[in-house]
Design a protein around this motif. Structure first.
Motif, PDB file in Angstrom:
ATOM      1  N   SER A 155     -12.970  12.626  -6.046  1.00  0.00           N
ATOM      2  CA  SER A 155     -12.145  13.776  -5.679  1.00  0.00           C
ATOM      3  C   SER A 155     -12.566  14.315  -4.321  1.00  0.00           C
ATOM      4  CB  SER A 155     -12.227  14.855  -6.748  1.00  0.00           C
ATOM      5  OG  SER A 155     -13.545  15.031  -7.158  1.00  0.00           O
ATOM      6  N   ALA A 199     -10.725  12.427  -1.742  1.00  0.00           N
ATOM      7  CA  ALA A 199      -9.304  12.778  -1.623  1.00  0.00           C
ATOM      8  C   ALA A 199      -9.133  14.047  -0.804  1.00  0.00           C
ATOM      9  CB  ALA A 199      -8.694  12.939  -3.007  1.00  0.00           C
ATOM     10  N   VAL A 200      -9.895  15.094  -1.188  1.00  0.00           N
ATOM     11  CA  VAL A 200      -9.740  16.373  -0.499  1.00  0.00           C
ATOM     12  C   VAL A 200     -10.296  16.284   0.924  1.00  0.00           C
ATOM     13  CG1 VAL A 200     -10.307  18.798  -0.568  1.00  0.00           C
ATOM     14  CG2 VAL A 200      -9.831  17.590  -2.660  1.00  0.00           C
ATOM     15  N   LEU A 204     -10.712  13.765   2.925  1.00  0.00           N
ATOM     16  CA  LEU A 204      -9.905  12.990   3.861  1.00  0.00           C
ATOM     17  C   LEU A 204      -8.630  13.729   4.231  1.00  0.00           C
ATOM     18  CD1 LEU A 204     -10.892  10.262   4.856  1.00  0.00           C
ATOM     19  CD2 LEU A 204      -8.906   9.300   3.768  1.00  0.00           C
ATOM     20  N   ILE A 207      -5.798  16.596   8.621  1.00  0.00           N
ATOM     21  CA  ILE A 207      -5.244  17.813   9.224  1.00  0.00           C
ATOM     22  C   ILE A 207      -5.996  18.162  10.490  1.00  0.00           C
ATOM     23  CG2 ILE A 207      -5.162  20.299   8.933  1.00  0.00           C
ATOM     24  CD1 ILE A 207      -3.988  19.998   6.383  1.00  0.00           C
ATOM     25  N   LYS A 214      -5.048  15.933  13.267  1.00  0.00           N
ATOM     26  CA  LYS A 214      -3.730  16.242  13.806  1.00  0.00           C
ATOM     27  C   LYS A 214      -3.810  17.431  14.755  1.00  0.00           C
ATOM     28  CE  LYS A 214      -0.539  14.710  10.237  1.00  0.00           C
ATOM     29  NZ  LYS A 214       0.174  15.183   9.048  1.00  0.00           N
ATOM     30  N   VAL A 238     -10.280   4.039   1.022  1.00  0.00           N
ATOM     31  CA  VAL A 238      -9.679   5.267   1.546  1.00  0.00           C
ATOM     32  C   VAL A 238     -10.386   5.688   2.833  1.00  0.00           C
ATOM     33  CG1 VAL A 238      -9.310   7.687   1.071  1.00  0.00           C
ATOM     34  CG2 VAL A 238      -8.816   6.013  -0.661  1.00  0.00           C
ATOM     35  N   PHE A 272      -9.187   3.673   5.524  1.00  0.00           N
ATOM     36  CA  PHE A 272      -7.885   4.153   5.968  1.00  0.00           C
ATOM     37  C   PHE A 272      -8.052   5.339   6.909  1.00  0.00           C
ATOM     38  CE2 PHE A 272      -3.627   5.976   5.253  1.00  0.00           C
ATOM     39  CZ  PHE A 272      -2.927   4.852   5.617  1.00  0.00           C
ATOM     40  N   GLY A 273      -9.029   6.202   6.579  1.00  0.00           N
ATOM     41  CA  GLY A 273      -9.300   7.323   7.468  1.00  0.00           C
ATOM     42  C   GLY A 273      -9.859   6.872   8.800  1.00  0.00           C
ATOM     43  N   LEU A 275      -9.988  15.804 -11.020  1.00  0.00           N
ATOM     44  CA  LEU A 275      -9.380  14.688 -10.291  1.00  0.00           C
ATOM     45  C   LEU A 275      -7.919  14.970 -10.001  1.00  0.00           C
ATOM     46  CD1 LEU A 275     -10.961  11.579 -11.956  1.00  0.00           C
ATOM     47  CD2 LEU A 275     -11.089  12.221  -9.589  1.00  0.00           C
ATOM     48  N   ALA A 333      -7.738  17.400  -7.249  1.00  0.00           N
ATOM     49  CA  ALA A 333      -8.071  16.741  -5.990  1.00  0.00           C
ATOM     50  C   ALA A 333      -6.910  15.889  -5.495  1.00  0.00           C
ATOM     51  CB  ALA A 333      -9.313  15.874  -6.177  1.00  0.00           C
ATOM     52  N   MET A 334      -6.225  15.224  -6.459  1.00  0.00           N
ATOM     53  CA  MET A 334      -5.103  14.375  -6.065  1.00  0.00           C
ATOM     54  C   MET A 334      -3.997  15.216  -5.440  1.00  0.00           C
ATOM     55  SD  MET A 334      -3.093  11.647  -8.422  1.00  0.00           S
ATOM     56  CE  MET A 334      -1.812  12.683  -9.051  1.00  0.00           C
ATOM     57  N   ALA A 368      -4.279  18.170  -4.152  1.00  0.00           N
ATOM     58  CA  ALA A 368      -4.752  18.725  -2.886  1.00  0.00           C
ATOM     59  C   ALA A 368      -4.664  17.695  -1.780  1.00  0.00           C
ATOM     60  CB  ALA A 368      -6.188  19.208  -3.041  1.00  0.00           C
ATOM     61  N   GLY A 369      -5.095  16.479  -2.101  1.00  0.00           N
ATOM     62  CA  GLY A 369      -5.046  15.420  -1.092  1.00  0.00           C
ATOM     63  C   GLY A 369      -3.629  15.172  -0.610  1.00  0.00           C
ATOM     64  N   LEU A 393      -2.427  18.237   1.451  1.00  0.00           N
ATOM     65  CA  LEU A 393      -3.100  18.344   2.752  1.00  0.00           C
ATOM     66  C   LEU A 393      -2.607  17.263   3.703  1.00  0.00           C
ATOM     67  CD1 LEU A 393      -6.777  19.078   1.781  1.00  0.00           C
ATOM     68  CD2 LEU A 393      -5.188  20.585   2.932  1.00  0.00           C
ATOM     69  N   ALA A 394      -2.527  16.051   3.192  1.00  0.00           N
ATOM     70  CA  ALA A 394      -2.216  14.947   4.101  1.00  0.00           C
ATOM     71  C   ALA A 394      -0.737  14.917   4.465  1.00  0.00           C
ATOM     72  CB  ALA A 394      -2.618  13.621   3.460  1.00  0.00           C
ATOM     73  N   LYS A 406       1.319  17.461   4.769  1.00  0.00           N
ATOM     74  CA  LYS A 406       1.831  18.630   5.480  1.00  0.00           C
ATOM     75  C   LYS A 406       2.171  18.246   6.916  1.00  0.00           C
ATOM     76  CE  LYS A 406       0.032  22.879   4.603  1.00  0.00           C
ATOM     77  NZ  LYS A 406      -1.096  23.794   4.679  1.00  0.00           N
ATOM     78  N   ARG A 407       3.326  18.611   7.344  1.00  0.00           N
ATOM     79  CA  ARG A 407       3.805  18.274   8.681  1.00  0.00           C
ATOM     80  C   ARG A 407       3.732  16.771   8.942  1.00  0.00           C
ATOM     81  NH1 ARG A 407       1.587  21.893  13.251  1.00  0.00           N
ATOM     82  NH2 ARG A 407      -0.427  21.124  12.581  1.00  0.00           N
ATOM     83  N   MET A 408       4.136  16.017   7.929  1.00  0.00           N
ATOM     84  CA  MET A 408       4.093  14.571   8.071  1.00  0.00           C
ATOM     85  C   MET A 408       5.146  14.085   9.055  1.00  0.00           C
ATOM     86  SD  MET A 408       2.061  12.453   6.718  1.00  0.00           S
ATOM     87  CE  MET A 408       1.675  11.163   5.573  1.00  0.00           C
ATOM     88  N   ILE A 450       1.785  12.348  15.602  1.00  0.00           N
ATOM     89  CA  ILE A 450       0.560  12.778  16.248  1.00  0.00           C
ATOM     90  C   ILE A 450       0.326  12.013  17.532  1.00  0.00           C
ATOM     91  CG2 ILE A 450      -0.628  13.678  14.258  1.00  0.00           C
ATOM     92  CD1 ILE A 450      -1.945  10.996  13.929  1.00  0.00           C
TER      93      ILE A 450
END
Lengths: 330, 100, 186, 203
Positions: free
Chosen positions: B71, B74-75, B77, B82, B85, C68, C71-72, C151, C154-155, C157-158, C161-162, C164-166, C170
């Motif tokens: 978790s 997830a948070v 990353l 953000i 960006k 992941v 990916f970041g 979990l 967190a999912m 939230a992820g 967060l990610a 937003k403003r997709m 960028i």
């Protein structure tokens, strides 16, 4: 831990390595022929009788080709990435029982390299770890197409691993074990005992996710020529490129064995056919199915792929698990 | 013979490596890597204790730690994306904009 | 004997890999070394008869978490060196003090452990996966549910967060935005 | 070569048929109906059936190229040829340089001299086949029908300069008998006489 066990294990490892490397080469020949026949072509015809030696010619070509490493690439990672793909594909085979037990000269041979009691999870986990091959290859190549391929690797493999895991969960609940030998023994009673009749949705989901995990055609977005040249493998040449393909074909066979062991009755005798031949037939049918779909079905777009995974397959898998649980409770 | 102390020393060693990483890194992503090492070091210690005391609690704690790590990724990353960006980099020093 | 060899081999490998992760200036080296280290750590779990934990380590850590992160990492230029800060003397002293304390605790632990009683003893009749399941779904049911909710949170939230403003790119910023971000940075 | 006649028929437009494209679904309900229709009719499996039937029928259309070849069009534009006059065997080229001028990829080079009969002949005639796009302008512009496009399209070689020199293109003297009159591109068609309308001298 006696010496006989160690020697037997080493021999088994060598046999698995040798046979599946050769099968990977032969797989390319079969693939080209089957695709050609489906498209009213002949396929390779010139090298050897009916082009059979084309495999050899390709092998010589791959071995003698210049091993080229681009200047901007991160050398060690670039060099090790194909090895990861091939190695994980073969490591995954360690926990797969290929054939029924047989006896040579009074010594009973178990055709499984290591019988661990979480075999199924181990195979899935190691196949999942195989995503590092394309991922690192793409990120180390210093090439835009490669990095796009790597990004696609990350999202595709990661998403479909979830579907594979969830779809296998329902059969695991029914059998009550994670060992593939237990799965096989559960289906010992003939065709009517096959798990595919009890779990048809899980079987279909597993196959679909398998296509994505082995990077086969309806979902081979990692190296979709029309979009990202050759994806992660754009900068590769020679045997390093070849190792990606040995890994891919070995993964196809691993998936074939997994699907036949979990859903299609494994290596139990099928009517009059002995078990060893029965499982080979099942594996080759699944292999043929891979090629068949490649000839028939179009590619999907990346967004369609993600849509399919998270909005269709995963809810279906979860519902399947829940229904299985409810049915088993009563 | 490998005893519990062997595993604990190894876990401590890995934890120290992780601490060095946390001290050293300026890049947010590399900082996350170091925290993952720390979590893993603790996992080894838990699994070893579980084995040598014959108690499953240690392994279960390791599972919960893995869940926490997942978790966290997830948070973390999501926040990182953000931040990237907004700023175009993920340096830790650029996070000080709230400082008076 | 085999256990000792395996332990020392994998101890060496994990320490080496994690050292590379921490010390390397190249982000790609760090990431691949970390992924390799995670897989080597699962070997310890197999050595410690925690098969299920080992497999979960491979699947979750190497399969999911590190992917992941990778990916970041696409945000970074993987071929460029990463900037680092130089830790001050205080931190180094604090760190060495921590290490000393940890070592003392480790050496003391067998003395304390004599009095420890196993709350949920490992039974060797059933496999590791079953044993873990039994304890997890009886004694630790509430923590398990809480972890599941965590979990889920967190999912969500992820995703939020990610995503937003997709729709904003960028890389293709319009000029005003670039000007504004320059001003912000000053 | 038999069985290849069907490929010679290039008039395929009579077999064209128009694909009816259904209107794209807009609302969710229409999309759902489409999904239902497609899944009940099992369109994916129709595709699988077609490919499998093709495989079992084994209806192969491969032409195994180096062993068997498709006939090429009579006015195919392959590597150029320089022709000779049939009676005397002298070169037709009069070194006027029109081909050099008209060549759009600028790949023809001629060097000429005046020979002992007071006739202008090319000493060098080269075409850079790395640049030639086989447009056929040179053959079309040639007033003497000296340069034409031959039918030899299998021009693999170790060097780019092959086929490109005057000696390669010119009909050898001993093969003069086999030189067909105006076989290739750049020559008038066999029925050209009937097609030509006389230009009236006065309007």
């Amino acid at each position: 831990m006696d010496a006989a066990f160690v020697i037997a294990t080493i021999i088994k490892i060598l046999i698995v390595l040798g046979i599946f490397s050769a099968l990977a080469g032969f797989g390319t020949y079969v693939e080209r022929k089957v695709l050609a026949f489906m498209q009213r072509r002949l396929g390779p015809m010139h090298v050897g009788p009916y082009g059979l030696l084309q495999v050899l010619a390709d092998g010589i070509k791959l071995f003698t080709k210049e091993d080229f490493i681009p200047q901007g690439a991160v050398r060690p990672i670039f060099m090790i990435a194909p090895v990861i793909t091939a190695a994980t594909a073969f490591i995954a085979m360690a926990a797969i029982p290929m054939f029924p037990e047989f006896t040579i000269g009074g010594y009973t041979v178990k055709p499984i390299i290591s019988d661990i009691n979480v075999g199924l999870l181990f195979v899935l986990g190691v196949m999942g770890a195989g995503l590092y091959g394309p991922l690192l290859a793409g990120m180390a190549s210093q090439n835009k197409w490669s990095i796009l391929g790597a990004a696609r690797t990350a999202i595709q493999f990661l998403s479909y691993e979830v579907v594979t895991g969830l779809s296998v969960l329902a059969p695991v609940m029914i059998v009550g074990s994670l060992s593939l030998i237990d799965f096989n023994n559960y289906q010992a009673g003939g065709v009517s005992d096959w798990l595919v009749w009890k779990q048809p949705i899980a079987f279909i989901l597993f196959l679909i996710a398998g296509f994505a995990e082995t990077n086969r055609t309806p979902f081979d977005l990692l190296e979709h020529e029309a979009e990202v040249i050759s994806g992660y493998a754009t900068e590769y040449s020679g045997m390093r490129w070849g190792m990606f393909f040995i890994g891919e074909y070995a993964n196809m066979f691993t998936l074939g064995f997994l699907a036949s062991l979990i859903f299609l009755g494994g290596f139990n005798d099928l009517w009059f056919i002995p078990g060893a031949i029965a499982i080979l037939m099942k594996v080759f049918f699944i292999f043929f199915f891979f090629l068949w779909t490649r000839a028939s079905w179009p590619h999907v777009r990346p967004d369609q792929l993600m849509w399919l995974c998270w909005k269709v397959l995963m809810p279906l898998a979860v519902i399947n698990v829940v229904i299985t649980g409810i049915v088993m409770m009563f | 013979m490998i005893t519990l102390t062997h595993y604990l020393v190894l876990a401590a060693l890995l934890f120290c490596i992780a601490l060095v990483g946390i001290m050293r890194r300026k890049n947010l992503l590399m900082l996350f890597f170091a925290t993952e090492i720390a979590l893993n070091a603790v996992n080894i210690a838990f699994a070893a204790i579980s084995k040598y005391y014959g108690d499953l609690t240690g392994q279960l704690f390791a599972f919960f730690i893995i869940a926490v790590a997942a978790s966290e990724v997830a948070v973390g990353l999501g926040l990182l994306i953000i931040w990237y960006k907004r700023r175009g980099n993920i340096d830790l020093d650029s996070l000080q904009s709230m400082k008076g | 004997m085999v256990e000792a060899i395996a332990f020392y081999l994998f101890a060496f490998l994990t320490v080496a890999m994690f050292t590379i992760t921490v010390m390397s200036k190249n982000a790609l080296y760090a990431m691949s070394a970390l992924a390799a280290g995670m897989i080597f750590i699962s070997a310890f779990f197999f050595l410690l008869d925690a098969d299920f934990l080992g497999v979960v380590q491979i699947i979750v850590y190497s399969g999911a978490v590190m992917a992941v992160y990778a990916f970041g990492m696409m945000f970074l230029d993987t071929t460029k060196d990463v900037k680092e800060k130089n830790p001050s003397k205080k931190i180094v002293f604090f760190l060495s003090g921590m290490v000393a304390l940890l070592l003392v605790l480790i050496v003391l632990s067998p003395i304390v452990s004599d009095k420890v009683q196993a709350l949920y003893p490992i039974s060797h009749d059933i496999g590791n996966a079953e044993a873990v399941g039994i304890v997890l779904f009886t004694k630790y049911l509430v923590p398990f549910e809480v972890a599941a909710i965590m979990l889920l949170v967190a999912m969500i939230a992820g995703i939020i967060l990610a995503s937003k403003r997709m729709d904003e790119s960028i890389t293709l910023k319009i000029d005003q935005e670039i000007e504004r971000s320059k001003k912000e940075q000053q | 070569m038999s069985g290849l006649e069907q490929f010679k028929d290039r008039n395929v437009s009579q077999n064209y048929y128009k694909v009816q494209i259904e209107p794209y679904p807009k609302t969710g309900w229409e999309k759902f109906k489409r999904v239902l229709k497609r899944s009940i009719k099992l369109e994916l499996f129709v595709g699988l059936k077609i490919t499998l039937m093709e495989m079992l029928r084994f209806n192969i259309h491969t032409v195994q190229y180096p062993k068997e070849k498709l006939p090429i069009g009579p006015r195919y534009r392959a590597v150029h040829r320089l022709l000779r006059l049939l009676e005397s065997g002298t070169e037709r080229c009069i070194g006027c340089g029109l081909c050099e001028k008209i060549c759009i990829s600028n790949c023809i080079r001629i060097d000429t001299k005046v020979d002992e009969h007071g006739r202008k002949v090319p000493t060098e005639y080269t075409i850079n086949f790395g640049r030639c796009i086989f447009c056929g302008y040179c053959a079309e512009v040639c007033p003497e029908l000296a340069i034409v496009h031959g039918p030899d399209y299998e021009n693999a070689s170790e060097q780019r300069a092959h086929f490109a020199l005057k000696e390669d293109m010119l009909t050898p003297l001993d093969k003069l008998k086999q030189q067909q009159e105006y076989p290739g591109f750049g020559a008038p068609t066999p029925v050209a006489d009937q097609r030509i309308k006389k230009t009236p001298l006065a309007y």
